[in-house]
Design a protein around this motif. Structure first.
Motif, PDB file in Angstrom:
ATOM      1  N   ILE A  15      20.360 -33.985 -11.357  1.00 31.56           N
ATOM      2  CA  ILE A  15      20.911 -33.394 -10.136  1.00 31.56           C
ATOM      3  C   ILE A  15      22.324 -32.929 -10.424  1.00 31.56           C
ATOM      4  O   ILE A  15      23.113 -33.674 -11.018  1.00 31.56           O
ATOM      5  CB  ILE A  15      20.914 -34.404  -8.970  1.00 31.56           C
ATOM      6  N   MET A  16      22.641 -31.697 -10.002  1.00 26.83           N
ATOM      7  CA  MET A  16      23.985 -31.167 -10.245  1.00 26.83           C
ATOM      8  C   MET A  16      24.305 -30.035  -9.284  1.00 26.83           C
ATOM      9  O   MET A  16      23.420 -29.474  -8.646  1.00 26.83           O
ATOM     10  CB  MET A  16      24.110 -30.688 -11.683  1.00 26.83           C
ATOM     11  N   ASP A  17      25.579 -29.724  -9.187  1.00 26.73           N
ATOM     12  CA  ASP A  17      26.058 -28.562  -8.450  1.00 26.73           C
ATOM     13  C   ASP A  17      26.435 -27.494  -9.463  1.00 26.73           C
ATOM     14  O   ASP A  17      27.124 -27.794 -10.448  1.00 26.73           O
ATOM     15  CB  ASP A  17      27.302 -28.909  -7.614  1.00 26.73           C
ATOM     16  N   ILE A  18      25.975 -26.267  -9.220  1.00 24.33           N
ATOM     17  CA  ILE A  18      26.285 -25.155 -10.120  1.00 24.33           C
ATOM     18  C   ILE A  18      26.671 -23.936  -9.291  1.00 24.33           C
ATOM     19  O   ILE A  18      26.344 -23.859  -8.104  1.00 24.33           O
ATOM     20  CB  ILE A  18      25.090 -24.801 -11.040  1.00 24.33           C
ATOM     21  N   PRO A  19      27.361 -22.970  -9.880  1.00 26.82           N
ATOM     22  CA  PRO A  19      27.629 -21.717  -9.162  1.00 26.82           C
ATOM     23  C   PRO A  19      26.308 -20.999  -8.869  1.00 26.82           C
ATOM     24  O   PRO A  19      25.436 -20.896  -9.747  1.00 26.82           O
ATOM     25  CB  PRO A  19      28.485 -20.905 -10.138  1.00 26.82           C
TER      26      PRO A  19
END
Length: 87
Positions: A15-19
């Motif tokens: 799980i991650m936040d990306i542009p």
């Protein structure tokens, strides 16, 4: 967050936040989960809204799923507490 098997430490989810631009989306940051997937299913899954070729992973064996999309909403609805009727 990285989810691994205890026995062999292999990843099965990330799980991650990306542009958003990394997934060709016109938005700011987006939360995703990368999931290992059967390559036979990947092509058809990627035609669904909110499912993309994996960000920063092997694109045949992994998919990225937006955590703000339809699949999250469906999961939420299917697991929410049921209202019991009283007689």
């Amino acid at each position: 967050a990285v989810f691994r098997h205890a026995g062999n430490r292999k990843w099965f989810a990330l799980i991650m936040d990306i542009p958003g631009a990394r997934l060709n989306l016109d938005c700011g940051a987006i939360s995703i989960v990368n999931l290992k997937n059967d390559p036979v299913m990947s092509g058809s899954l990627r035609t669904e809204p909110g499912i993309f070729p994996a960000y920063h992973m092997n694109k045949e064996s992994w998919i990225s799923v937006a955590l703000d999309g339809m699949l999250l909403d469906i999961s939420f609805e299917l697991t929410k507490p049921k209202i019991r009727k009283r007689n």
